[in-house]
Write an enzyme that holds these catalytic residues in place. Sequence first.
Site, short mmCIF file in Angstrom:
data_model
loop_
_atom_site.label_atom_id
_atom_site.label_comp_id
_atom_site.label_asym_id
_atom_site.label_seq_id
_atom_site.Cartn_x
_atom_site.Cartn_y
_atom_site.Cartn_z
N GLU A 87 19.26 -16.23 -8.71
CA GLU A 87 18.97 -15.06 -9.01
C GLU A 87 17.94 -15.28 -10.16
O GLU A 87 17.06 -14.03 -10.94
CB GLU A 87 19.31 -14.13 -8.90
CG GLU A 87 19.53 -12.88 -9.33
CD GLU A 87 18.45 -12.25 -8.73
OE1 GLU A 87 17.35 -12.56 -7.53
OE2 GLU A 87 17.31 -10.92 -8.63
N GLU B 60 9.35 -14.23 -12.21
CA GLU B 60 8.73 -12.96 -11.80
C GLU B 60 7.64 -12.00 -12.43
O GLU B 60 6.95 -11.66 -11.91
CB GLU B 60 9.09 -11.95 -11.34
CG GLU B 60 10.15 -11.60 -9.51
CD GLU B 60 10.65 -10.69 -9.23
OE1 GLU B 60 11.01 -9.67 -8.38
OE2 GLU B 60 11.65 -10.91 -9.76
N CYS C 230 0.98 -0.94 0.16
CA CYS C 230 -0.02 -0.10 -0.57
C CYS C 230 0.41 0.97 -0.23
O CYS C 230 1.94 1.71 0.35
CB CYS C 230 -0.59 -0.12 1.10
SG CYS C 230 -1.83 -1.57 1.37
N LYS D 87 6.35 -3.99 -4.40
CA LYS D 87 7.86 -3.46 -4.30
C LYS D 87 8.24 -3.93 -3.00
O LYS D 87 9.77 -4.81 -3.07
CB LYS D 87 8.39 -2.47 -5.15
CG LYS D 87 9.40 -1.84 -4.52
CD LYS D 87 10.29 -2.32 -5.87
CE LYS D 87 11.03 -2.13 -5.49
NZ LYS D 87 13.14 -3.05 -6.56
N HIS E 1 21.26 -35.64 -9.68
CA HIS E 1 20.61 -36.57 -7.74
C HIS E 1 18.58 -36.86 -8.06
O HIS E 1 18.12 -36.83 -6.94
CB HIS E 1 21.09 -36.14 -6.91
CG HIS E 1 22.44 -35.99 -6.92
ND1 HIS E 1 22.48 -36.99 -6.63
CD2 HIS E 1 23.74 -35.40 -7.16
CE1 HIS E 1 23.87 -37.12 -6.30
NE2 HIS E 1 24.57 -35.63 -7.01
N ARG F 112 5.15 0.78 -5.96
CA ARG F 112 4.98 -0.96 -5.42
C ARG F 112 3.46 -1.61 -5.29
O ARG F 112 3.94 -2.63 -4.55
CB ARG F 112 4.56 0.39 -3.94
CG ARG F 112 4.99 1.33 -3.55
CD ARG F 112 4.95 2.05 -2.23
NE ARG F 112 4.76 1.49 -0.72
CZ ARG F 112 5.00 1.75 -0.07
NH1 ARG F 112 6.76 2.19 -0.13
NH2 ARG F 112 5.16 1.12 1.25
N TRP G 209 -3.36 -2.84 -1.17
CA TRP G 209 -2.45 -3.89 -1.55
C TRP G 209 -3.54 -4.97 -0.60
O TRP G 209 -3.01 -4.81 0.42
CB TRP G 209 -1.07 -3.93 -1.92
CG TRP G 209 -0.83 -5.67 -2.67
CD1 TRP G 209 -0.31 -5.63 -4.32
CD2 TRP G 209 -0.25 -6.26 -2.13
NE1 TRP G 209 0.12 -6.87 -4.07
CE2 TRP G 209 0.40 -7.81 -2.57
CE3 TRP G 209 -0.40 -6.57 -0.73
CZ2 TRP G 209 0.77 -8.29 -2.38
CZ3 TRP G 209 1.06 -8.23 -0.07
CH2 TRP G 209 1.01 -8.90 -1.16
N ASN H 177 -2.14 1.47 5.75
CA ASN H 177 0.12 1.06 5.44
C ASN H 177 -0.02 -0.10 6.88
O ASN H 177 -0.16 0.58 7.50
CB ASN H 177 1.25 1.24 5.52
CG ASN H 177 0.31 2.41 3.53
OD1 ASN H 177 -0.76 2.68 2.98
ND2 ASN H 177 1.75 2.67 3.28
N GLY H 178 0.17 -1.48 6.17
CA GLY H 178 -0.03 -2.16 7.98
C GLY H 178 -0.54 -2.98 7.68
O GLY H 178 -2.00 -2.99 7.24
N LYS I 116 14.30 -14.40 -11.36
CA LYS I 116 13.96 -12.83 -12.43
C LYS I 116 12.62 -13.07 -13.22
O LYS I 116 11.73 -12.25 -13.72
CB LYS I 116 14.85 -12.36 -12.87
CG LYS I 116 15.76 -10.88 -13.19
CD LYS I 116 15.34 -10.19 -11.45
CE LYS I 116 15.07 -10.43 -10.56
NZ LYS I 116 15.60 -9.75 -9.61
C1 F6R Z 1 12.28 -9.36 -6.46
C2 F6R Z 1 12.05 -8.52 -5.20
C3 F6R Z 1 11.67 -9.26 -3.75
C4 F6R Z 1 13.09 -8.50 -3.12
C5 F6R Z 1 12.75 -9.09 -1.61
C6 F6R Z 1 13.65 -8.20 -0.58
O1 F6R Z 1 12.87 -8.47 -8.00
O2 F6R Z 1 13.01 -7.16 -5.93
O3 F6R Z 1 12.43 -10.35 -3.81
O4 F6R Z 1 14.48 -8.05 -3.35
O5 F6R Z 1 10.93 -8.76 -1.35
O6 F6R Z 1 13.44 -6.41 -0.31
P1 F6R Z 1 14.12 -5.72 0.24
O7 F6R Z 1 15.53 -6.14 -0.66
O8 F6R Z 1 13.37 -4.42 -0.33
O9 F6R Z 1 13.98 -6.44 1.53
#
Ligand code: F6R
Length: 611
Positions: free
Chosen positions: A482, A489, A2, A606, A505, A27, A76, A100-101, A486
């Site tokens: 990673e 996602e 949010c 985000k 395995h 976000r 959100w 928010n929260g 990516k």
């Molecule tokens: C993936 C991504 C998430 C963040 C994770 C941690 O692309 O963005 O996996 O890396 O939510 O977020 P931060 O770094 O803000 O603690």
Amino acid sequence: MCGIIGYTGPKKADTVILGGLHALEYRGYDSAGIAFFEKGGALRSVKSAGKIACLENKLASEENVNTRCGIGHTRWATHGAPTDVNSHPHGNERLMLVHNGIIENSRELKLELEKQGYVFKSDTDTEAAALLIDACTRDGDRLAGILKAIKKIRGSYAFGILFADTPGEIWAARQDSPLIVGLGENENLIASDVTAILAYTRRYLALENGDVAKITRDTVTVYGADGAEVKREPQTALWDLAAAMRGGHAHFMHKEIYEEPDAVKKTLFPRIADGIPDFTPEGLSPDRIKAVRSVRIVACGTAYHAGLTGAAVLERVAGVRASAEIASEFRYRNPVIEADELVILISQSGETADTIAALRLAKAAGAFTLGIVNTVGSTVARESDAVLYTYAGPEIAVASTKAYTVQTALMTLFGVWTGLIRNTVSEDVARKYVSDLTVALPAEIKKIIAREKELKSIAADIAEKDDMFFIGRLFDATLAAEASLKLKEISYIHSEAYAAGELKHGTISLIEPGTPVVALSSEAGIREKMVGNMKEVVARGANLFVFAAGKEGTTELREMSKIAFVCPDCPETVAPIALATAMQLLAYQVSLARGCDVDQPRNLAKSVTVE
Ligand code: F6R
């Protein structure tokens, strides 16, 4: 997650708020709303499920929106579906609130309020907070009433509140959810993050846990949990608005990948003195680092992958026992944390709920905590014993790219510094690392970016499939994880990341003719073993795409693969960091080819400020 924006001043508040809500779109959200004072003084709200454009359409047909004070929210959904009714603000004719929260005891509060005659309209936890504050402030004393209400609330919150009988006044409160007060000329704002206020001001106060603030166009008064006035030091955002805009790129993700060479230099240069790393000016003493028996890195998602790389560098280069952990697991498994451990928290936002909880746990156990954070003044930055900022600038796309690149580069530099202090690294070796990190790495990333067309042709093949593999060994196993994250996602293609030697395995049973396999090979020392693993998948009909660095042994890689993407001049020390850029651009191109929403992928937010 949010987003909150509020405005009081001479400008049209609805315009400022909608602009702020757009700035907060990155976000992730599923509905939006706004509350404002009508011309005659009455308090009104307009809310809509869906994108901000839906809210704008609704507002366009409203009359009397000519207002100088209001609050807005992007939601959100957590409690209740994303509908108009569940959108914020919540409240009644006397008060409107955005939140928010999560209010953990909302059921309890609701039952209590219903007994007092309140009627609930939504399925949200927020409405309980709004009506509780209404119940506590009905005698007119705003501050005492808000303090009384928040004492009854369990959970996390950032609140923006308007009271119908005091137009032009915004109240704010926070606990475990970030909230700032933007300081303008003859106007003030509240926001859940800096991006939302940058069009108006770069100066802001960060509210702390337990703070309550009263904001008018020319005054900001902050009160502590006991009701006494407290001072919060103004800070200046390092980012400007242009930095937060797309700058000609089709997507924020694309722009952010292109910013990586500069972000690496900005992040590393301040930590280099006379050609070798030096972190002492940032509150890290060599004596403390020498005394550390082990390093534990805790983070989530992409930041966790950066932590895995950091731990590997610390062990390999500095000879110190190091591991990386997922924060949401760490916080609940009663970890044994020793006082001579260094606990590093990596976070782009600095507001990830699980990472914050891990930080508090480590501090309570007496460990020295070090935050590696991209957002100035965020909770992880404020609460860690020491902080190293990454200077990636604002990362708007939900998928983290440049933040990962600078996190891994900074962790590598930190590992080299640790090695210097612990005498596992000579000055000459340290100088070579510094040159690889600050000169070769940005140059290699630029070269990879210039080869985006090649990545597009690999993407065309992958985009048609539903499953694929990423494999690698050592640093490349982490990079594979990673790369897979990516791709999943933003393209919604299922993929497995595997340590290449582990495939046989079990998981190799999933490889069938045509399965795309991306094999990563940045280290010559382990290349022969990788070649063996690649042969295993090729023998089962996989479409092999190799990403490699260096010259040695790459001819065989080219012969085996459908397409090989080799960076011949990239030093091994930084190859897994440089190849991450290729993986990010590959995921980007696959997402484009599949027509996905690159910057705001479904179901993701985000900044994950709830656990
Ligand atoms: C993936 C991504 C998430 C963040 C994770 C941690 O692309 O963005 O996996 O890396 O939510 O977020 P931060 O770094 O803000 O603690």
